[in-house]
Every structure is written in C-alpha cells, then in structure tokens.
Design an enzyme around this catalytic site. Sequence first.
Site, short mmCIF file in Angstrom:
data_model
loop_
_atom_site.label_atom_id
_atom_site.label_comp_id
_atom_site.label_asym_id
_atom_site.label_seq_id
_atom_site.Cartn_x
_atom_site.Cartn_y
_atom_site.Cartn_z
NE ARG A 64 -3.90 1.70 2.58
CZ ARG A 64 -3.74 2.68 3.46
NH1 ARG A 64 -2.69 2.68 4.26
NH2 ARG A 64 -4.62 3.65 3.54
NE ARG A 90 -7.37 1.32 -4.29
CZ ARG A 90 -7.54 0.01 -4.17
NH1 ARG A 90 -7.07 -0.62 -3.10
NH2 ARG A 90 -8.18 -0.68 -5.09
CB ILE A 91 -8.41 4.15 3.08
CG1 ILE A 91 -9.87 3.90 3.49
CG2 ILE A 91 -7.69 4.99 4.12
CD1 ILE A 91 -10.02 3.05 4.73
CG LEU A 92 -6.17 8.76 -0.77
CD1 LEU A 92 -6.38 10.26 -0.88
CD2 LEU A 92 -5.50 8.21 -2.02
CG ASN A 106 -14.06 11.60 0.42
OD1 ASN A 106 -14.05 11.12 -0.69
ND2 ASN A 106 -14.65 11.00 1.44
CB THR A 107 -18.26 13.72 -2.10
OG1 THR A 107 -17.93 12.62 -2.94
CG2 THR A 107 -17.91 15.02 -2.79
CG HIS A 108 -19.01 9.87 3.68
ND1 HIS A 108 -18.41 8.65 3.41
CD2 HIS A 108 -19.89 9.65 4.68
CE1 HIS A 108 -18.93 7.73 4.23
NE2 HIS A 108 -19.83 8.32 5.00
CG ASP A 140 -8.79 13.38 9.37
OD1 ASP A 140 -9.22 12.28 8.93
OD2 ASP A 140 -9.21 13.87 10.44
#
Length: 193
Positions: A64, A90-92, A106-108, A140
């Site tokens: 990763r 995907r979590i950065l 980000n949009t959620h 974050d």
Amino acid sequence: MLKIVVLISGGGSNLKALLEAADAGGEPFEVVAVGADGDAAGLAHATSRGIETFVTRPKDYDGRQAWGEAFLAEIERFSPDLVVSAGLMRILPEGVVSALSPNLINTHPALLPLYPGAHAVRDALAAGATETGVTVHVIDAGVDTGPVINQRSVQVLPNETEDELHERIKEVERPLLLQTVRDIASGAVTLGE
C-alpha cells in the site's frame, strides 16, 4: 484559477458535474488531470475533453505504501491547488494524506460523523434513519473523520432501497461538491483553518 486533480474509481458522476460546469465557462477552477486506481469508466469524461488522465493500480506495487508513493507522484506532476476525491473507493495512505491535506477533499454519502466508511447508505438504512445526506470534508488520517466543509440532508423515504437512496443522495452531492469547489476557489472557504 484553482487547479484541480480529481480522483475516481468508478463512473465519475461528480467528475462529470465539475467538467460540465467548467465547459460552460466562467468557473474559478479548472480540472487539470484525473487519476484512478483502476480502469474507471469515468476517465472517459476527461479524455473526451483532452484532459490528461493517469491510472495507478495497487496490484502493480509492492504494498500500500509503495502504491501511495506512486499515486502521489502522479498527482504532484500537475501541481494542483486542490485534490478532489470524487468516488475514489480506496483509503489513501498516510503519506499521501500528509502531503496533500488540507487541500484534499472528499464527498461522503452521509451526514458525518454518522455512518463513516464504505457502506454509509446501507448503514443509514440498517439504523432506521429517517434522514441522511452528503458531506464534503477534508481528508485526514482517519476514515471520514476530517473537518466538515459542507453538508446537505436528504430525507429517507419509506421502503426505499439502498440504490434508490444512493441515487437521490448523488443528486444532492454533485451540486454541493461544485459549490464547495467554487467557494474554495473564491476564498469564501479556507481550508486548514
């Protein structure tokens, strides 16, 4: 002019909304590149307009962190003022976030802090929520824990399916993201304060 790199994983409906607004002219931003973590159908929205795209597949890297370093290098080639995760599923990695945040949003599909994570719409329905919505937030180090920039609520209809609710949330999400990007570009919203 605010220079934006947009990150996607799928069809790119939020990306399309940003590009269509830019096509109409008079916007204080431009999309300079679009990146994906795989063969996302939404890349076609960019290529049809002559906007450069890049694909950085996690499977092509040894872990990763290595993928994150390569993805970050691609993003940084364009020297963006803002990076918009618009459907990147995907979590950065931490290194990407620390290099780009707070100019990384980000949009959620929920009213954070409620229902973080990849199944927000399903989770809202499972909880019996009568209201959910969409959040635009700074990314974050946590999962959907960054500072909220903007939110809009969406009522949950009786007997609504996950797909139906998600589609109605997307109808609110696109204009909210567009307005948020405009506000960042104009200075009405300042990130990191």
